[in-house]
Design a protein around this motif. Structure first.
Motif, PDB file in Angstrom:
ATOM      1  N   GLU A  75       0.862  -1.190   0.000  1.00 29.01           N
ATOM      2  CA  GLU A  75       0.000   0.000   0.000  1.00 29.01           C
ATOM      3  C   GLU A  75       0.893   1.232   0.000  1.00 29.01           C
ATOM      4  OE1 GLU A  75      -1.632   1.359   3.725  1.00 29.01           O
ATOM      5  OE2 GLU A  75      -1.056  -0.500   4.692  1.00 29.01           O
ATOM      6  N   PRO A  76       0.459   2.285  -0.694  1.00 31.45           N
ATOM      7  CA  PRO A  76       1.302   3.485  -0.677  1.00 31.45           C
ATOM      8  C   PRO A  76       1.394   4.007   0.758  1.00 31.45           C
ATOM      9  CG  PRO A  76      -0.363   3.628  -2.403  1.00 31.45           C
ATOM     10  CD  PRO A  76      -0.735   2.469  -1.534  1.00 31.45           C
ATOM     11  N   ARG A  77       2.585   4.215   1.224  1.00 37.09           N
ATOM     12  CA  ARG A  77       2.764   4.802   2.555  1.00 37.09           C
ATOM     13  C   ARG A  77       4.141   5.456   2.629  1.00 37.09           C
ATOM     14  NH1 ARG A  77       3.413  -0.078   6.872  1.00 37.09           N
ATOM     15  NH2 ARG A  77       4.850  -1.373   5.692  1.00 37.09           N
ATOM     16  N   PHE A  78       4.258   6.355   3.554  1.00 38.17           N
ATOM     17  CA  PHE A  78       5.469   7.187   3.590  1.00 38.17           C
ATOM     18  C   PHE A  78       6.733   6.402   3.928  1.00 38.17           C
ATOM     19  CE2 PHE A  78       2.216  10.498   3.980  1.00 38.17           C
ATOM     20  CZ  PHE A  78       2.633  11.304   2.933  1.00 38.17           C
ATOM     21  N   VAL A 122       7.916   4.076   2.369  1.00 40.52           N
ATOM     22  CA  VAL A 122       8.628   3.861   1.095  1.00 40.52           C
ATOM     23  C   VAL A 122       9.508   5.075   0.773  1.00 40.52           C
ATOM     24  CG1 VAL A 122       8.364   3.483  -1.378  1.00 40.52           C
ATOM     25  CG2 VAL A 122       6.788   2.389   0.229  1.00 40.52           C
ATOM     26  N   LYS A 123       8.894   6.241   0.850  1.00 36.01           N
ATOM     27  CA  LYS A 123       9.625   7.459   0.523  1.00 36.01           C
ATOM     28  C   LYS A 123      10.859   7.608   1.406  1.00 36.01           C
ATOM     29  CE  LYS A 123       9.093  12.462   0.868  1.00 36.01           C
ATOM     30  NZ  LYS A 123       8.134  13.524   0.565  1.00 36.01           N
ATOM     31  N   GLN A 179       5.968  -0.901  -5.801  1.00 35.04           N
ATOM     32  CA  GLN A 179       4.918  -0.305  -4.967  1.00 35.04           C
ATOM     33  C   GLN A 179       3.564  -0.629  -5.586  1.00 35.04           C
ATOM     34  OE1 GLN A 179       4.740   2.436  -2.112  1.00 35.04           O
ATOM     35  NE2 GLN A 179       2.849   1.213  -2.311  1.00 35.04           N
ATOM     36  N   THR A 226       0.108   0.401  -6.053  1.00 34.98           N
ATOM     37  CA  THR A 226      -0.562   1.681  -5.821  1.00 34.98           C
ATOM     38  C   THR A 226      -2.073   1.508  -5.809  1.00 34.98           C
ATOM     39  OG1 THR A 226      -0.334   2.077  -8.180  1.00 34.98           O
ATOM     40  CG2 THR A 226       1.267   3.144  -6.747  1.00 34.98           C
ATOM     41  N   ALA A 227      -2.555   0.477  -6.432  1.00 34.72           N
ATOM     42  CA  ALA A 227      -3.974   0.116  -6.387  1.00 34.72           C
ATOM     43  C   ALA A 227      -4.003  -1.375  -6.698  1.00 34.72           C
ATOM     44  CB  ALA A 227      -4.773   0.888  -7.417  1.00 34.72           C
ATOM     45  N   LYS A 254      -2.136  -2.615  -9.725  1.00 34.94           N
ATOM     46  CA  LYS A 254      -1.436  -1.492 -10.346  1.00 34.94           C
ATOM     47  C   LYS A 254      -0.143  -1.294  -9.551  1.00 34.94           C
ATOM     48  CE  LYS A 254      -2.534   3.198 -11.950  1.00 34.94           C
ATOM     49  NZ  LYS A 254      -2.164   3.091 -13.356  1.00 34.94           N
ATOM     50  N   LEU A 266       3.862   0.466  -9.211  1.00 38.10           N
ATOM     51  CA  LEU A 266       4.834   1.489  -9.575  1.00 38.10           C
ATOM     52  C   LEU A 266       6.211   0.881  -9.311  1.00 38.10           C
ATOM     53  CD1 LEU A 266       5.475   4.506 -10.246  1.00 38.10           C
ATOM     54  CD2 LEU A 266       5.318   4.955  -7.799  1.00 38.10           C
ATOM     55  N   LEU A 288      10.272   1.413  -9.037  1.00 40.35           N
ATOM     56  CA  LEU A 288      11.239   2.489  -8.804  1.00 40.35           C
ATOM     57  C   LEU A 288      12.644   1.903  -8.720  1.00 40.35           C
ATOM     58  CD1 LEU A 288       9.155   4.286  -6.069  1.00 40.35           C
ATOM     59  CD2 LEU A 288       9.515   5.109  -8.401  1.00 40.35           C
ATOM     60  N   ARG A 333      -1.629  -4.835   6.918  1.00 42.39           N
ATOM     61  CA  ARG A 333      -1.767  -6.078   6.156  1.00 42.39           C
ATOM     62  C   ARG A 333      -0.569  -6.987   6.357  1.00 42.39           C
ATOM     63  NH1 ARG A 333      -3.713  -3.359   0.471  1.00 42.39           N
ATOM     64  NH2 ARG A 333      -5.155  -1.891   1.398  1.00 42.39           N
ATOM     65  N   SER A 372      -2.794   5.720   6.848  1.00 38.95           N
ATOM     66  CA  SER A 372      -1.434   5.923   6.343  1.00 38.95           C
ATOM     67  C   SER A 372      -1.252   7.312   5.760  1.00 38.95           C
ATOM     68  CB  SER A 372      -1.122   4.908   5.240  1.00 38.95           C
ATOM     69  OG  SER A 372      -1.182   3.612   5.740  1.00 38.95           O
ATOM     70  N   THR A 395      -7.288   4.834  -5.721  1.00 38.20           N
ATOM     71  CA  THR A 395      -5.945   4.305  -5.444  1.00 38.20           C
ATOM     72  C   THR A 395      -5.999   3.385  -4.235  1.00 38.20           C
ATOM     73  OG1 THR A 395      -5.333   5.986  -3.823  1.00 38.20           O
ATOM     74  CG2 THR A 395      -4.988   6.556  -6.133  1.00 38.20           C
ATOM     75  N   GLY A 396      -4.887   2.758  -3.979  1.00 36.54           N
ATOM     76  CA  GLY A 396      -4.779   1.893  -2.812  1.00 36.54           C
ATOM     77  C   GLY A 396      -4.314   2.663  -1.578  1.00 36.54           C
ATOM     78  N   TYR A 408       1.251   7.531 -11.338  1.00 35.60           N
ATOM     79  CA  TYR A 408       0.023   6.745 -11.210  1.00 35.60           C
ATOM     80  C   TYR A 408      -0.728   6.731 -12.540  1.00 35.60           C
ATOM     81  CZ  TYR A 408      -3.948   4.537  -8.948  1.00 35.60           C
ATOM     82  OH  TYR A 408      -4.927   3.652  -8.597  1.00 35.60           O
ATOM     83  N   MET A 455       4.523  10.136  -1.764  1.00 38.60           N
ATOM     84  CA  MET A 455       4.662   9.022  -0.820  1.00 38.60           C
ATOM     85  C   MET A 455       5.791   8.074  -1.195  1.00 38.60           C
ATOM     86  SD  MET A 455       0.703   8.106   0.019  1.00 38.60           S
ATOM     87  CE  MET A 455       0.966   7.356   1.617  1.00 38.60           C
ATOM     88  N   THR A 456       6.352   8.245  -2.387  1.00 32.27           N
ATOM     89  CA  THR A 456       7.361   7.282  -2.822  1.00 32.27           C
ATOM     90  C   THR A 456       8.703   7.922  -3.182  1.00 32.27           C
ATOM     91  OG1 THR A 456       6.377   7.438  -5.047  1.00 32.27           O
ATOM     92  CG2 THR A 456       5.718   5.572  -3.695  1.00 32.27           C
ATOM     93  N   HIS A 457       8.730   9.249  -3.252  1.00 29.93           N
ATOM     94  CA  HIS A 457       9.981   9.872  -3.728  1.00 29.93           C
ATOM     95  C   HIS A 457      10.586  10.787  -2.683  1.00 29.93           C
ATOM     96  CE1 HIS A 457       8.543   8.281  -7.493  1.00 29.93           C
ATOM     97  NE2 HIS A 457       9.732   8.510  -8.030  1.00 29.93           N
TER      98      HIS A 457
END
Lengths: 756, 289
Positions: A335-338, A340-341, A359, A361-362, A365, A367, A369, A430, B68, B106-107, B198, B287-289
């Motif tokens: 799930e997208p969460r900080f 990762v960043k 990642q 993202t849905a 789906k 991403l 990197l 999760r 989150s 989105t998720g 996205y 959130m990813t960069h």
């Protein structure tokens, strides 16, 4: 003294009684025995009748004294004799094995070295005395046993002592001739105790006694010794590395000495160590950072202390491969969460790490990197071993277990178990029990016990603190100074978790725990366990980024970065390549055989047996030799070859495995060949080992002070060609003494009671 | 066109069901704990009365839950327009819409309600994504400058929206220059990762405010999307020395209105779709960069 008295009364030394057996040379005729019994009965009756006035104890006393005398005479009439097998002079061979290793140069306690003491002892009448009875074969040994003519040929310059091998070789030399026994003169500083067992069993079954002669002192008065260094074989450049060093000493207990780490001569760390109690080895953990890439020779040493007896055991070397180049780690986040960043930011500047992120993202789906090309992870989470096993470590974020197919789960288990990769399970809504991992193959991998059902409402904030194990873990040192590191930990803001985990798997270690209101006792924040060839970690928190973003953290603070870099480096540090090389000794001893073993796998890390594997060995003196490594038949993927380093210094060993036209894998190993000084470590005379050799083979253990009893002992060993010698026992002074005592006793008693 | 039709498909069920949102933010200056920081909006929400509550429905998000991602709106000091606080333009309706739609599209585990935080509040640092509007009338106090600067340098991300024309630009440029004097504002090209994190964003569209949008949608004579004569949309950014985006600036465009009025049948859906897509990309990127 005691021996003298024994021999005066019993005529022969104890050994004769020990080795011999008593026989009666004149069996008594039946009638005489009958007569003796009749006489005894008549005498008894007469005593009772005549002495009716005497009290019962006196009567019994007189009967015992007279009866005893009669019985003694009866025994003497049987002519008791001791029969002992004695080696036939000059018919038997006696092997004398003298330790020729360098530890014999240790002069423990006196002005003369162990070697000199041996020479002076053997050169006196001892050898002459032995040679009266036996044909002597003298061997010198360290690694191998070599026949020598005289003890004058001893040099005391050999490498590591291998008593087992020497015994085998001496016995082979003496094969086919009668052996009275083998004499081993050594300090017992055996470097290969493990291989001794088979030798001893073989000697015992063939009745070859081994007489061991211990040379040297069992404890040094004053000595500091680096007994062992447990260092990783390879580390990532710039990684803070912990090495366990076993230090032992006598005479300096409680003294603080520096323990210095040098990287090819340059001091990289110096740490004060309080020396442990006498004779009790203590493990000291030193922390240093390897900054130069390549194979590096690290030296761990304690400076020479005043009055040290053995100077060569104060340092040890270890060759460590300092790797550089990006180590690929796959981070799959559900799930997208900080996290990762900030995780990416934390390791971004680390040139040795490449954090590839997948990642989600849905649903369905993704991403990608930091991938190498457009193909990498194009289909989502890897579905083949080749695809997954290109990474050295795997981070699994907040992703439900049902995302993975059964095959993918098994593949992740194999990634750790067989490929030797590391896996880190992050916390989240999760993850763990809440992600439905209980009962899945991945649950086996986790160092924590999962709850059967997750608790979706569970959320706790917690203060993180290192456990005792965590405080000494290199990955969790937030500062080179342990005290500073501890205070940084204490000042970090709280994190939070969705995963209630308090139970460790057997064999797992908790490194960080959390506490706070309503937080259960022992909430695990970081736990680790070895799993097969790899490492599995659990970090059931979901926002370590707080350690970067929190308002109490100064902008220039590097805690979050340091934490993640060290965790990631720990994860990739010892992850093996397709081919791993090991040697039977490190460092190798000069002029002694070294085995090179290769463990070979294909890209999917399946072991392969049909590759052509060869090693190109470049010696320290520049000569190059090719050595084929052959599949061993013992284990899949294992190839072996042996060579003898003839020049001291570093040997570059390049191994290449070819299958058909293509190279499967190649690897480089550097091996140090040294004039062995293992002999100076643990160099005290080790009598337990020597006693064990003697006891298990029917021999005896001596020291140089009582070695003069050796010739006689070997005489009666019963091994080799023997003849039986008979020794009369009737004329022992003890018999005469007994007769006098019995007669005198009766006479005295009668006088006392006023009897005739 | 293709991306738009996907967007319409995604949005349609949400609009049909009627967007639901929580009725504003909770009040009170929260203690320093982590949980209260997540769940309680800053006192800013009370200090500056809400612009509008009309057309909104009851709350859906569970206040006791931890999420989150919080769509945090920056409450900053300003002179204000039309007697209202500039920061609160379209608040909380736009916020509630974007959070709920993001949950669908989105998720991202988005807190499905609005969330306001002041720039000088230490709790700002717990919310690494920040949304600011109407920065053309922004006037930052020194504490706000410092708060925002440290926030961005520590790893926070600022999305700026809904300011128009050279005058407002100058004001914002001056203000952000106080915050990050060392980094220039640069135009972000369409091949930047943020446009593909996205959705694949192929062009920068000028998203009109609700009135202009409706006028354009109805084909009214003289209707136009821009609020100032001849101004065209641009997406600028501020990158740090490692080329990481700290601030994304949506100039001459009003994403907030497009979120807010997505259910307005007279407001062209293409603008709302685009606005949601761009927001999803910005947030996933942040959130990813």
């Amino acid at each position: 003294m005691a021996l003298g008295i024994w021999q005066f009364f019993l005529k022969y030394p104890p050994l004769v009684y020990e080795k011999g057996r008593i026989v009666f040379l004149s069996p008594l005729p039946g009638w005489l025995l009958l007569a003796a019994v009749v006489v005894a009965v008549v005498a008894g009756i007469s005593y009772f009748r005549r002495g009716a006035t005497l009290p019962l104890p006196d009567r019994l006393g007189l009967i015992a004294l007279r009866g005893g005398l009669l019985a003694l005479l009866l025994v003497l009439l049987l002519r008791p004799t001791l029969q002992v097998p004695v080696a036939v002079p000059q018919e038997n061979y006696l092997g004398i094995l003298v330790d020729d290793s360098r530890s014999m140069m240790v002069a423990d306690g006196s002005a003369t070295s162990r070697g000199d003491e041996i020479l002076s002892t053997l050169n006196t009448e001892l050898l002459a005395k032995l040679s009266e009875h036996f044909r002597l074969r003298i061997f010198r040994f360290s690694g191998d046993a070599t026949r020598i003519e005289t003890v004058g040929d001893l040099t005391f310059n050999g490498g590591e002592t291998r008593i087992g091998r020497a015994l085998d070789q001496a016995r082979n030399e003496l094969a086919g001739v009668p052996i009275a026994g083998l004499v081993v003169v050594s300090d017992g500083a055996d470097q290969s105790e493990a291989e001794l067992n088979e030798t001893l069993i073989s000697l015992r079954t063939s009745s070859v006694p081994v007489y061991t002669v211990g040379v040297g002192r069992e404890a040094f008065a004053r000595d500091v010794e680096i007994r062992r260094v447990s260092s990783p074989r390879s580390v990532l450049k710039g990684t803070s590395t912990m090495v366990d060093i076993v230090v032992a000493q006598t005479g300096y207990a409680g003294k603080t000495v520096p323990l210095i780490v040098e990287d090819q001569g340059r001091v990289v760390s110096s740490q004060d160590v309080v020396l442990p109690a006498d004779g009790t080895p203590a493990t000291v953990r030193v922390n240093f950072t390897a900054e130069e890439a390549g194979w590096r020779r690290f030296r761990f040493r304690v400076p020479l202390q005043d009055g040290e007896l053995v100077t060569a055991n104060n340092d040890r070397n270890a060759l460590i491969e300092v790797r550089e180049g990006r180590q690929k780690i796959l981070y799959f986040e559900g799930e997208p969460r900080f996290e990762v960043k900030f995780l990416r930011r934390a390791v971004d500047e680390d040139e040795e790490l490449q954090l590839v992120v997948l990642q989600r993202t849905a649903e369905n789906k993704f991403l990608r990197l930091a991938v190498d090309d457009s193909e990498e992870l194009a289909d989502g989470f890897p579905i083949t071993r080749e695809e997954l096993f290109q990474y050295r470590a795997l981070v699994i974020g907040s992703v439900e277990a049902s995302f993975f197919s059964r095959e993918q789960m098994r593949m992740i288990v194999e990634f750790v178990n067989e490929r030797g990769g590391s896996v880190l399970f992050l916390g989240g809504k999760r993850a763990f029990s809440e992600g439905g991992y209980a009962g899945t193959p991945l649950a086996d991998l986790m160092p924590v016990e999962l709850n059967e059902r997750g608790d979706p409402g569970y959320y706790r904030e917690l203060k993180v603190a290192p456990t005792r194990a965590g405080l000494t873990s290199a990955a969790l040192q937030l500062d080179p100074d342990p005290a500073v590191s501890a205070s940084i930990w204490a000042g970090l803001p709280e994190l939070s978790t969705f995963n209630q985990l308090t139970r460790l798997k057997p064999g797992a270690t908790a490194l960080l725990t959390g506490s706070g209101p309503s937080v259960p006792e022992g909430q695990i924040v970081l736990a680790s366990q070895r799993f097969g060839r790899g490492l599995a970690l659990a970090l059931p928190v979901q926002d370590t980024w707080i350690w970067q973003m929190h308002s109490s953290i100064p902008l220039e603070d590097q805690t979050h970065e340091t934490f993640w870099r060290q965790i990631m480096r720990w994860m990739v540090n010892e992850v093996p390549d397709q081919m791993t090389l090991t040697t039977s000794a490190e460092p190798a001893a000069l002029n002694q055989t070294v085995q090179i073993s290769a463990d070979l796998r294909d890209k999917g890390f399946q072991r392969i047996n049909d590759a052509l594997v060869s090693a190109l060995i470049e010696s320290a003196d520049g000569t190059t030799n090719e050595l084929p490594l052959r599949w061993t038949n013992r284990r899949d993927g294992e190839y072996e070859g042996a060579f003898v380093p003839l020049a001291s210094g570093l040997h570059q060993i390049r191994v290449q495995a070819v299958r058909g036209d293509s190279t499967v894998a190649s690897a480089l190993l550097t091996l140090d060949a040294v004039e062995d000084n293992g002999e100076f470590f643990n160099a005290q005379m080790r009598s337990p080992l020597l006693r064990r050799i003697a006891d298990e083979t029917g021999g005896r253990f001596y020291t140089l002070s009582d070695i003069n009893r050796l010739p006689e002992e070997v005489d009666f060993s019963g091994s080799g060609i023997t003849r039986v010698e008979s020794y009369d026992l009737w004329d022992m002074p003890l018999v005469f003494l007994l007769i006098i005592m019995l007669v005198g006793g009766e006479w005295g008693l009668r006088r006392l009671r006023g009897l005739p | 066109m293709k991306t738009f039709s996907i967007g319409i498909l995604l949005l349609a069920p949400l609009i049909a069901a009627g967007a639901v949102s929580r009725n504003g933010a909770a009040a009170g200056t929260a203690g320093e704990t982590h949980a209260t920081a997540f769940r309680t909006a800053s006192s800013a929400a009370d200090q500056f009365p809400r612009q509008s509550r009309g057309g909104f429905y009851g709350a859906e998000g569970d206040e006791d839950e931890t999420y989150s991602f919080y769509f945090s709106r920056a409450a900053y000091g300003s002179g204000g327009r039309f007697g209202r606080s500039a920061w609160a333009t379209d608040y909380p309706d736009a916020d509630v819409w974007i959070t709920n739609v993001l949950r669908r599209l989105t998720g991202v585990d988005v807190a499905p309600y609005d969330h306001v935080v002041r720039l000088d509040d230490p709790k700002l640092r717990r919310f690494p994504f920040l949304y600011a509007v109407e920065v053309g009338s922004m006037g930052l106090a020194p504490a706000e400058v410092q708060g925002l600067r440290e926030y961005l340098l520590a790893g926070g991300f600022l999305m700026v929206d809904d300011f128009w024309g050279a005058g407002q630009w100058e004001n914002f440029e001056w203000e952000i220059g106080q915050v990050l004097p060392e980094y220039p504002i640069v135009e972000i090209p369409l091949d930047h990762e943020i446009f593909s994190s996205y959705y694949a964003i192929r062009e920068v569209i000028q998203v009109p405010n609700v009135n202009n949008g409706i006028a354009v949608g109805m084909g009214a004579p003289g209707a136009r999307t821009e609020e100032c004569p001849g101004c065209s949309p641009h997406i600028f950014g501020i990158l740090d020395d490692k080329d990481r985006l700290l601030v994304i600036i949506n100039w001459n465009s009003d994403l907030g209105d497009a979120w807010e009025h997505a259910e307005n049948q007279r407001y062209p859906l293409m603008y709302s779709t685009y606005a949601y897509q761009v927001a999803a990309n910005f947030i996933i990127y942040a959130m990813t960069h």
